[in-house]
Design a protein around this motif. Structure first.
Motif, PDB file in Angstrom:
ATOM      1  N   ALA A 284     -24.993  19.708  14.017  1.00 41.34           N
ATOM      2  CA  ALA A 284     -23.740  20.037  13.491  1.00 41.34           C
ATOM      3  C   ALA A 284     -23.201  18.265  13.322  1.00 41.34           C
ATOM      4  N   ILE A 285     -23.267  17.620  14.219  1.00 43.70           N
ATOM      5  CA  ILE A 285     -22.997  16.193  13.919  1.00 43.70           C
ATOM      6  C   ILE A 285     -23.564  15.511  12.673  1.00 43.70           C
ATOM      7  N   HIS A 286     -25.071  15.938  12.473  1.00 40.46           N
ATOM      8  CA  HIS A 286     -25.782  15.347  11.612  1.00 40.46           C
ATOM      9  C   HIS A 286     -25.129  15.758  10.230  1.00 40.46           C
ATOM     10  N   VAL A 287     -24.881  17.040  10.142  1.00 33.47           N
ATOM     11  CA  VAL A 287     -24.049  17.435   8.658  1.00 33.47           C
ATOM     12  C   VAL A 287     -22.879  17.039   8.462  1.00 33.47           C
ATOM     13  N   TYR A 288     -21.913  16.950   9.838  1.00 33.57           N
ATOM     14  CA  TYR A 288     -20.732  16.282   9.643  1.00 33.57           C
ATOM     15  C   TYR A 288     -20.575  14.805   9.008  1.00 33.57           C
ATOM     16  N   ILE A 289     -21.622  13.968   9.585  1.00 33.03           N
ATOM     17  CA  ILE A 289     -21.560  12.520   9.190  1.00 33.03           C
ATOM     18  C   ILE A 289     -22.115  12.537   7.820  1.00 33.03           C
ATOM     19  N   SER A 294     -19.263   9.219   1.938  1.00 31.30           N
ATOM     20  CA  SER A 294     -18.363   8.754   0.995  1.00 31.30           C
ATOM     21  C   SER A 294     -17.163   7.850   1.723  1.00 31.30           C
ATOM     22  N   ALA A 295     -16.380   8.662   2.715  1.00 27.70           N
ATOM     23  CA  ALA A 295     -15.480   8.167   3.096  1.00 27.70           C
ATOM     24  C   ALA A 295     -15.688   6.871   4.025  1.00 27.70           C
ATOM     25  N   ILE A 296     -16.804   6.895   4.702  1.00 27.61           N
ATOM     26  CA  ILE A 296     -17.222   5.906   5.408  1.00 27.61           C
ATOM     27  C   ILE A 296     -17.494   4.611   4.391  1.00 27.61           C
ATOM     28  N   ALA A 297     -18.361   4.873   3.642  1.00 25.08           N
ATOM     29  CA  ALA A 297     -18.525   3.886   2.419  1.00 25.08           C
ATOM     30  C   ALA A 297     -17.256   3.254   1.772  1.00 25.08           C
ATOM     31  N   THR A 298     -16.306   4.080   1.552  1.00 31.50           N
ATOM     32  CA  THR A 298     -15.005   3.589   1.085  1.00 31.50           C
ATOM     33  C   THR A 298     -14.315   2.664   1.931  1.00 31.50           C
ATOM     34  N   LEU A 299     -14.382   2.947   3.352  1.00 31.73           N
ATOM     35  CA  LEU A 299     -13.654   2.021   4.203  1.00 31.73           C
ATOM     36  C   LEU A 299     -14.623   0.719   4.513  1.00 31.73           C
ATOM     37  N   ILE A 369     -21.406  12.927  28.648  1.00 32.04           N
ATOM     38  CA  ILE A 369     -22.685  12.063  28.523  1.00 32.04           C
ATOM     39  C   ILE A 369     -23.502  12.880  27.582  1.00 32.04           C
ATOM     40  N   ILE A 370     -23.692  14.223  27.760  1.00 31.00           N
ATOM     41  CA  ILE A 370     -24.637  15.083  27.057  1.00 31.00           C
ATOM     42  C   ILE A 370     -23.972  15.099  25.447  1.00 31.00           C
ATOM     43  N   SER A 371     -22.846  14.989  25.509  1.00 34.24           N
ATOM     44  CA  SER A 371     -22.379  15.251  24.101  1.00 34.24           C
ATOM     45  C   SER A 371     -22.674  13.847  23.144  1.00 34.24           C
ATOM     46  N   VAL A 372     -22.269  12.814  23.950  1.00 39.88           N
ATOM     47  CA  VAL A 372     -22.403  11.672  23.194  1.00 39.88           C
ATOM     48  C   VAL A 372     -24.059  11.377  22.879  1.00 39.88           C
ATOM     49  N   LEU A 373     -24.936  11.534  24.187  1.00 38.83           N
ATOM     50  CA  LEU A 373     -26.178  11.207  24.025  1.00 38.83           C
ATOM     51  C   LEU A 373     -26.872  12.044  22.707  1.00 38.83           C
ATOM     52  N   PHE A 374     -26.461  13.383  22.636  1.00 43.60           N
ATOM     53  CA  PHE A 374     -27.259  14.293  21.459  1.00 43.60           C
ATOM     54  C   PHE A 374     -26.330  14.037  20.207  1.00 43.60           C
ATOM     55  N   ALA A 375     -25.225  13.222  20.217  1.00 45.81           N
ATOM     56  CA  ALA A 375     -24.525  12.896  18.825  1.00 45.81           C
ATOM     57  C   ALA A 375     -24.939  11.606  18.209  1.00 45.81           C
ATOM     58  N   LEU A 380     -25.618   6.835  14.791  1.00 45.36           N
ATOM     59  CA  LEU A 380     -26.335   5.520  14.503  1.00 45.36           C
ATOM     60  C   LEU A 380     -26.489   5.374  13.004  1.00 45.36           C
ATOM     61  N   SER A 381     -26.747   6.386  12.192  1.00 43.51           N
ATOM     62  CA  SER A 381     -26.803   6.398  10.865  1.00 43.51           C
ATOM     63  C   SER A 381     -25.625   5.765  10.158  1.00 43.51           C
ATOM     64  N   VAL A 382     -24.456   5.591  10.825  1.00 40.62           N
ATOM     65  CA  VAL A 382     -23.228   5.188  10.406  1.00 40.62           C
ATOM     66  C   VAL A 382     -23.426   3.670  10.170  1.00 40.62           C
ATOM     67  N   ARG A 383     -24.161   3.035  10.977  1.00 42.01           N
ATOM     68  CA  ARG A 383     -24.244   1.283  10.983  1.00 42.01           C
ATOM     69  C   ARG A 383     -24.921   1.117   9.611  1.00 42.01           C
ATOM     70  N   ARG A 384     -25.633   2.205   9.208  1.00 42.30           N
ATOM     71  CA  ARG A 384     -26.516   1.777   7.922  1.00 42.30           C
ATOM     72  C   ARG A 384     -25.771   2.098   6.601  1.00 42.30           C
ATOM     73  N   ILE A 385     -24.613   2.428   6.709  1.00 37.76           N
ATOM     74  CA  ILE A 385     -23.982   3.098   5.289  1.00 37.76           C
ATOM     75  C   ILE A 385     -23.215   1.766   4.804  1.00 37.76           C
ATOM     76  N   SER A 386     -23.852   1.416   3.419  1.00 39.71           N
ATOM     77  CA  SER A 386     -23.590   0.165   2.687  1.00 39.71           C
ATOM     78  C   SER A 386     -22.379   0.816   2.272  1.00 39.71           C
ATOM     79  N   PRO A 387     -21.534  -0.498   1.588  1.00 37.82           N
ATOM     80  CA  PRO A 387     -20.461  -0.060   0.553  1.00 37.82           C
ATOM     81  C   PRO A 387     -20.877   0.294  -0.777  1.00 37.82           C
TER      82      PRO A 387
END
Length: 867
Positions: A284-289, A294-299, A369-375, A380-387
């Protein structure tokens, strides 16, 4: 926005600003975010319930340890202890003789094998024998009276005041036995208890040579006595007289250990549910991210750093994970009050349920712990989102490069599963096997789903109708749910199916042993003078005498000239020299001390039976002269356990007479067959004159003849006990049903979690499905056609998930049947088909029902929303 722009121009932003942005971003998605974490709520609830139950049970075992034991010290032996020694111990003593025997109800003329406890003294010193009426617990000792287990009273429609017959003596039923010390519902159904006064035991005629009586002595000390220290000083005396002992502390430790195993199983069952929920979180987090690109790229265009964007969504996950963990812990705290009712037949203590704050803390921490681990893999793909993503078309393909941090996260997830399992099992090997099994199941289901998507994409013919092709295409389209649902629903199905199959294997194993040519009734404790009369009685009822063998009780005195004391001395010398490798190697080849503990029941025969196969050495069935060497045959696994082989010398103690023998052969024994099998077999010509009793096996065609024959045996030969296989099957079925209910209770968490993951998956992909529905509606598709496409997609998904889960269950059950139970495995076709249809129907119904809002959206509203 000016304030945000100004903040973004700075080289760094405050944590408060990140929290504010996480809050603002979540305002339109809070229901979806909570749905992501709701899939782990049941897993956390299951674990908190188990942990709370464990804490309360541990506390109650500690508080009620004396009631469990009933005395400060319990001594137990297969032969009478030195009564003078017993009389000098403690301030009060009680004695008990317990053994299996037939109980005969005079009024109904029915009989049943029970556990007789002949009691003398004021035992229990702590707690009470609970009876109806209450006074019967004391009054039955004042005359020829008895206490009869309540299950027996109901089964034979007996009432207080009726007469029963134990051996040759009649007793009046003084009261109904509701609960005895250290008795559970399971033990009562397997071996119902009947109390009689010890003073009348000799008159029953059940104490003859060959009777398998257990001697128990209960001793009470003053409150100031350190019983454990006293027992340690007396240990050499107890060992010399072959007395086993148990104190309050050892009883507490043993009871706690047995329930630790139960709690470990329940915790692992809850953990499986939690892992299924984590799959839902990750997907679900994969689909959510993906929808937030587009919102992350705008920021990013406004100057936000990649790590700051990462922290915004990490904060969201942490807080929603905290909410989910708290909700799960609260639910688990409520569920724990239901566990005593579920496990009541297995618990020997009175449970007092309280809120366990430690269990709640563990649940909340674990949930975060387990929520963060599996999310994290998706975050981590957010780090690679370019403007530049703000300028790219949403449909532009983009191939991600390998990210070492993701593999590090996957490693930590695997490490987390292993560490958690180890903390439950406290064994590296068990934890490794469980973790490996979970990983194997995940990989297998992952591979099956990937294979299906590839096959569907490659081999679905264009000749199929559009609706079928569209339904198949949904299995591999972007943001498809195939992988997530295959794993979650598949594992849930596998869990339930494996339980059902194993229960069937256990029942089938006993049922097969009662085939047409196999005996289904055993008569034992037959004295030599009775064996011919018993055989004639069986024939008078037209029952065949299928097997009649003598049994002699022996002990091992020496192996290759060494006694138990010699081996114990060698072990102590070895432990004193831990670096002496040569000494250790020699001790490894020595026979095991376990060979000298306890008695063996052996027989003598001149040929092997159908259940025995010679695997090593030579079978010698008769000793023709007293001076000849006696060659015995050992069961292969027993020989391996006590570390002896063909050619080794064993001296047996037969009622005080020493008989030297040599291991002549090893046999493989089919223990599942309904017949007498032995670990040690002597040849004829050696034990004929030794004290012995006999066993007779026959086959009874129906329950009516069985009842008449048992009644005749009890009336004419009260010392003879009867085992009816039909009764064993009923008891086993009852036992497995109760155990199965406990397992199904925990498995329900996995099924419910899989169902929530299914709903979450449907709602997660709602926006994309909305656009697809609008496009199809714009092209002229009707609501019925779109509904058919959706139903076909979930039909394929349900069939895949259920099929993959059943393949796992069939493979695992086959392995258990062959390697653990040494039995054949024939899966029942009809129940498998019913379960398969049920799972598929549930998946289709849930998928279509959860998608109904998407189908009802008008195209114009969606087009306005997108613009």
């Amino acid at each position: 926005m000016p304030q945000e722009n100004q903040l973004l121009k700075q080289s760094s932003v405050s944590f408060g600003w990140l929290v504010k942005m996480a809050w603002r971003d979540s305002r339109k998605n809070r229901s979806r975010l909570f749905l992501f974490i709701s899939s782990i709520i049941l897993g956390i609830a299951a674990l908190v319930a188990v942990y709370s139950f464990r804490d309360n049970l541990t506390r109650d075992i500690d508080d009620q340890a004396k009631i469990l034991a009933g005395a400060d010290l319990t001594l137990e032996s297969r032969k009478p202890a030195d009564q003078k020694m017993i009389d000098t111990m403690g301030i009060e003593q009680s004695a008990e003789r317990n053994f299996a025997s037939m109980l005969y109800f005079v009024k109904s003329e029915a009989s049943r094998l029970v556990q007789i406890r002949a009691l003398e003294g004021n035992y229990p010193y702590y707690g009470n024998i609970e009876t109806t009426p209450t006074q019967a617990a004391k009054d039955f000792k004042k005359g020829r009276k008895a206490l009869v287990d309540k299950t027996l009273m109901l089964q034979f429609n007996a009432k207080v005041g009726d007469s029963i017959k134990v051996g040759a003596l009649k007793f009046k039923i003084e009261g109904i036995l509701d609960k005895a010390p250290n008795q559970t519902g399971i033990s009562a159904s397997v071996a119902p208890i009947v109390y009689i006064p010890l003073q009348y035991l000799p008159q029953t005629g059940l104490t003859k040579i060959g009777s398998r009586i257990q001697y128990k002595y209960y001793i009470k000390y003053s409150d100031k006595t350190n019983v454990d220290k006293l027992v340690k000083d007396l240990q050499p005396v107890f060992e010399k007289q072959n007395l086993d002992y148990e104190t309050v502390s050892s009883k507490k430790e043993n009871t706690g250990r047995s329930f630790r195993d139960v709690n470990r199983f329940l915790a692992l069952a809850g953990f499986i549910a939690l892992l299924l929920g984590c799959i839902g979180v990750g997907s679900a987090i994969h689909v959510y991210i993906g929808e937030k690109l587009s919102a992350i790229a705008t920021l990013r265009c406004l100057g936000l750093k990649a790590k700051q964007a990462f922290f915004i969504y990490l904060i969201q996950i942490v807080f929603i994970g905290l909410i989910g963990a708290i909700a799960g812990s609260a639910l688990g705290t409520l569920i724990q009050f239901a566990l005593p009712a579920v496990l009541k037949d297995f618990i020997p203590v009175q449970i007092t349920m309280q809120i366990s704050w430690m269990a709640i803390l563990q649940g909340v921490t674990l949930g975060i712990i387990i929520s963060v681990l599996f999310a994290l893999p998706s975050l981590l793909s957010v780090r690679r989102i370019s403007p530049l993503n703000a300028l790219r078309a949403s449909f532009e393909s983009h191939k991600e490069t390998a990210d070492p941090l993701k593999w590090l996260v996957y490693f930590f997830i695997l490490l987390f599963v292993f560490v958690f399992t180890y903390l439950q099992m406290s064994g590296w090997l068990e934890a490794l096997v469980f973790t490996g099994s979970v990983v194997f199941a995940f990989l297998l289901l992952f591979g099956v789903s990937k294979l299906l998507m590839w096959l569907v994409k490659k081999i679905i013919p264009n000749s199929l109708s559009y609706l079928w092709r569209q339904g198949f295409a949904n299995l591999y389209r972007p943001n498809n749910q195939t992988l997530m649902l295959t794993v979650s629903i598949g594992l849930s199905t596998a869990f339930i199916c494996t339980l059902f199959f194993v229960q069937g294997i256990l029942i089938n194993r006993v049922t097969l042993s009662s085939g047409e040519n196999q005996p289904n009734m055993v008569l034992f404790d037959i004295q030599n003078s009775q064996k011919d009369a018993i055989a004639n009685l069986a024939r008078s009822y037209s029952l065949p005498v299928m097997n009649q063998v003598p049994i002699v009780t022996v002990r091992i005195e020496e192996i290759n000239g060494k006694t138990a004391a010699d081996l114990a001395k060698a072990d102590s010398l070895s432990s004193a020299k831990p670096n002496n490798r040569e000494t250790k190697r020699e001790n490894q080849n020595e026979p095991s001390q376990r060979a000298f503990s306890g008695e063996l029941r052996v027989t003598f025969q001149d040929s092997l039976t159908d259940a025995e196969t010679l695997v090593k050495g030579k079978w010698i069935g008769e000793v023709k002269a007293p001076e000849n060497i006696v060659y015995v045959s050992l069961e292969e696994n027993y020989a391996n356990r006590i570390k002896v082989d063909v050619g080794d010398k064993i001296t047996f103690n037969v009622q005080g007479m020493m008989i030297p023998t040599i291991v002549g052969s090893l046999r493989e024994v089919n223990w599942s067959r309904m017949q007498t099998n032995f670990r040690v077999v002597f040849p004829k010509g050696v034990l004929e004159d030794a004290p012995q009793f006999n066993v007779l096996m026959t086959k009874v065609p129906n329950s009516q003849i069985s009842a008449k024959f048992q009644g005749a045996v009890v009336r004419s030969f009260p010392n003879v006990s009867v085992i009816d296989l039909d009764l064993i099957l009923k008891v086993l079925d009852e036992l497995l049903t109760k155990i199965g209910f406990v397992i199904r209770f925990m498995a329900a968490f996995s099924m419910a979690t899989g169902w929530i993951v299914l709903i979450s998956a449907v709602i997660t992909s709602k926006s994309q499905r909305l656009r697809e529905s609008v496009l199809l509606r714009t092209l002229g598709a009707s609501r019925k056609q779109i509904l058919t496409i959706t139903a076909l997609e979930y039909l394929f998904l349900g069939a895949l998930a259920a099929g993959a889960g059943m393949i796992l269950a069939l493979g695992g059950s086959w392995a258990l049947a062959v390697f653990s139970f040494e039995s054949s495995f024939a899966p029942p076709i009809l129940p498998i088909f019913i379960l398969f249809i049920s799972v598929v129907a549930l998946v289709v119904f849930t998928g279509v029902f959860s998608s109904r809002k998407v189908l009802n959206q008008p195209p114009l509203e969606v087009l306005r929303r997108d613009s």
